[in-house]
Scaffold this active site. Structure first.
Site, short mmCIF file in Angstrom:
data_model
loop_
_atom_site.label_atom_id
_atom_site.label_comp_id
_atom_site.label_asym_id
_atom_site.label_seq_id
_atom_site.Cartn_x
_atom_site.Cartn_y
_atom_site.Cartn_z
CG ASN A 104 -6.50 -3.39 -22.22
OD1 ASN A 104 -7.74 -2.91 -22.39
ND2 ASN A 104 -5.70 -3.67 -23.03
CB SER A 128 -4.65 -2.97 -27.66
OG SER A 128 -4.79 -3.76 -28.82
CB SER A 166 17.57 -25.28 0.34
OG SER A 166 18.50 -25.22 1.42
CD GLU A 223 -7.50 -7.12 -17.18
OE1 GLU A 223 -8.35 -7.13 -17.60
OE2 GLU A 223 -6.39 -7.38 -17.81
CB THR A 264 -27.44 -8.26 -3.83
OG1 THR A 264 -28.72 -8.09 -4.68
CG2 THR A 264 -27.33 -7.66 -2.81
CG HIS A 265 -27.52 -12.23 -6.73
ND1 HIS A 265 -27.33 -13.30 -6.29
CD2 HIS A 265 -28.59 -11.48 -5.75
CE1 HIS A 265 -27.90 -13.73 -5.17
NE2 HIS A 265 -28.81 -12.84 -4.80
CE LYS A 283 -9.68 -2.46 -24.91
NZ LYS A 283 -8.75 -3.79 -25.37
CD GLN A 326 16.11 -28.44 0.93
OE1 GLN A 326 16.92 -29.08 1.66
NE2 GLN A 326 16.28 -28.74 -0.44
CG ASN A 346 17.40 -30.96 11.97
OD1 ASN A 346 17.81 -31.04 10.93
ND2 ASN A 346 17.15 -32.15 12.57
CE1 TYR A 374 13.96 -29.96 8.85
CE2 TYR A 374 15.33 -31.86 8.14
CZ TYR A 374 14.85 -30.54 8.13
OH TYR A 374 15.19 -29.72 6.91
#
Length: 498
Positions: A284, A276, A24, A289, A154-155, A282, A321, A109, A316
């Site tokens: 973006n 781009s 770990s 995103e 709405t929608h 562009k 882990q 533990n 345990y």
């Protein structure tokens, strides 16, 4: 030296492939500092309880302080976890007769459970601060845009006129509930399992309350089996983060949509955009995103965590882990998402003329017109709904003549005969008039929004004090622990000089 953990019971050493599978160490970097602090507290408690001598205590603390200063890079990463690697390094420095006493009355533990809670506590406090900043930014921007008209949806269809302030406060309030959930979860994280040992506590005369106090925990996870085996605090914490990033994802989606030419409500700052590789015009909204996409990382972490913890018998099991890295991944993603959202909101340009012009597109004032027909003429709302619905089929401006014509077909009576006037219709179709009428608590009316923002500012001031108190309490406890360590070391050095 030989592996201090395996040299007794086990005769062979795992090969590199097995070690890679079982180790770990990669994720243990999260708990390195917490592990040192837990060792500090446990060692001091052992000395105070007479389980180890003062000289051994001082030498152990001195070694731990040096390991802390050297950092995790100096540890042997061939061990299966940071706890054994750290203890091995300590024994290398001070000898086994001294360093080998540190683990008395303790198991990995309860040690790892304490380290996880201690680290998560600090991460949650940092997230609270960052989330508070984001909510403050939303509140400040709302205060600047109480009269900034925009269409409500709405929608994703134009529904009724509202204001940008009304919209921003909706997001602020949702994030406020995330803050409430975070603070509630914190109260169950900030409990100390140290002293539970492997699962059945220990025969050494340890003082669990003392280590709890040294580490600044609010209370104990009392039952020793529960203390080492429970990871419900991880599940709860990651669930809180999941809800948070889902809310952030909704905001990110709106920023992406609002940035399009079709909407043109906002323009993101160049720092949060890309261009781009082929289309030079562009701009973006990549950061928004990515924020929207990274919510899936947190959702996935929650699912992985829940699945790992499902159906594990007490107490345990090594499966646990695999639970913790999911929390760290979720926390890292959630915290960075909060910071990115705050930056985008704070720096974006709002095209107020565009939002205002589009606030009435799609006959968004239709509801108020129907309400006006009800208030003035006394007809049922459902009848008014029908009349305005018929009017909405047309493309021309709505005037008294059109309303009378439709009402005559529906009711057999003209509404002008019931007191409706052209002036009332114009007022109903005015977006500002629409908004001013919505004085109900939580509505977008300018005066109501001013009061709503003032209420939230007062709440934010109290929230800031409470977060600071939690953070200061945690920091004060750990700083006091480090100072106590230094006093032990200095006292031992003075004794040696005498």
């Amino acid at each position: 030296m030989s592996n201090i953990l395996r040299r007794g019971r086990l005769a062979s050493t795992p090969d590199e492939d097995i070690m890679e599978f079982t180790s770990s160490m990669k994720s243990d970097k999260w708990i390195f500092d917490a592990d040192i602090m837990v060792d500090f507290a446990h060692t001091i408690m052992l000395k105070e309880q007479g389980i180890i001598k003062e000289e051994a205590c001082s030498r152990i603390l001195r070694g731990l302080l040096r390991i802390r200063e050297e950092g995790i890079e100096k540890l042997d990463h061939t061990y299966e976890d940071i706890h054994i690697s750290l203890e091995s390094r300590l024994i290398d420095m001070v000898g086994e007769d001294v360093g080998g006493r540190m683990h008395s009355g303790r198991s990995r533990n309860d040690e790892v459970a304490t380290c996880i809670r201690l680290t998560l506590r600090e991460e949650m406090l940092a997230l609270m601060e960052e989330l508070h900043v984001l909510r403050n930014t939303l509140c400040s921007l709302a205060a600047e845009n109480i009269e900034t008209l925009m269409p409500g949806f709405t929608h994703l269809q134009h529904a009724q006129p509202t204001t940008l302030a009304h919209h921003l406060i909706a997001h602020m309030d949702a994030l406020g509930r995330d803050m409430d959930r975070l603070r509630s979860a914190y109260s169950r994280v900030n409990l100390c399992p140290l002293g539970a040992a492997a699962f059945a506590s220990t025969g050494f005369n340890i003082d669990r309350e003392r280590t709890r106090q040294l580490l600044g925990f609010d209370g104990l996870v009392e039952n020793s089996m529960d203390a080492v085996s429970s990871r419900d605090f991880l599940i709860e914490g990651t669930a809180v983060l999941t809800n948070l990033v889902i809310n952030l994802s909704k905001m990110a989606e709106e920023l992406v949509i609002w940035s399009t030419s079709e909407f043109a409500f906002i323009e993101l700052d160049d720092r949060y955009a890309s261009t781009s590789s082929i289309m030079p015009q562009k701009k973006n909204p990549d950061t928004a995103e990515l924020l929207r996409g990274k919510s899936g990382v947190v959702v996935g972490s929650l699912m992985a965590l829940v699945t790992t913890c499902k159906a594990l018998p007490l107490s345990y099991n090594r499966d646990l882990q695999e639970a913790t890295p999911n929390m760290w991944k979720a926390m890292e993603t959630a915290r960075s998402s909060v910071r990115m959202m705050e930056g985008m909101i704070r720096t974006m340009k709002i095209n107020k003329e565009v939002t205002a012009s589009k606030s009435v597109m799609g006959f968004t004032t239709a509801t108020e017109l129907a309400d006006t027909l009800v208030r003035v003429t006394g007809i049922p709302f459902r009848t008014a709904h029908q009349i305005v619905g018929v009017l909405a089929r047309g493309e021309e401006d709505v005037h008294m003549q059109q309303i009378d014509a439709v009402a005559d077909k529906v009711l057999g009576v003209k509404l002008s005969s019931k007191g409706l006037t052209e002036e009332m219709i114009c007022e109903a179709l005015d977006p500002i008039s629409n908004i001013k009428k919505r004085k109900v608590i939580g509505g977008p009316a300018f005066e109501e929004m001013e009061q709503a923002i003032m209420r939230r500012k007062r709440t934010m001031q109290q929230e800031d004090k409470e977060i600071s108190a939690l953070k200061n309490g945690s920091e004060a406890s750990l700083n006091a622990l480090v100072e106590l360590v230094k006093r032990y070391i200095k006292h031992d050095q003075c004794d040696q000089q005498m």
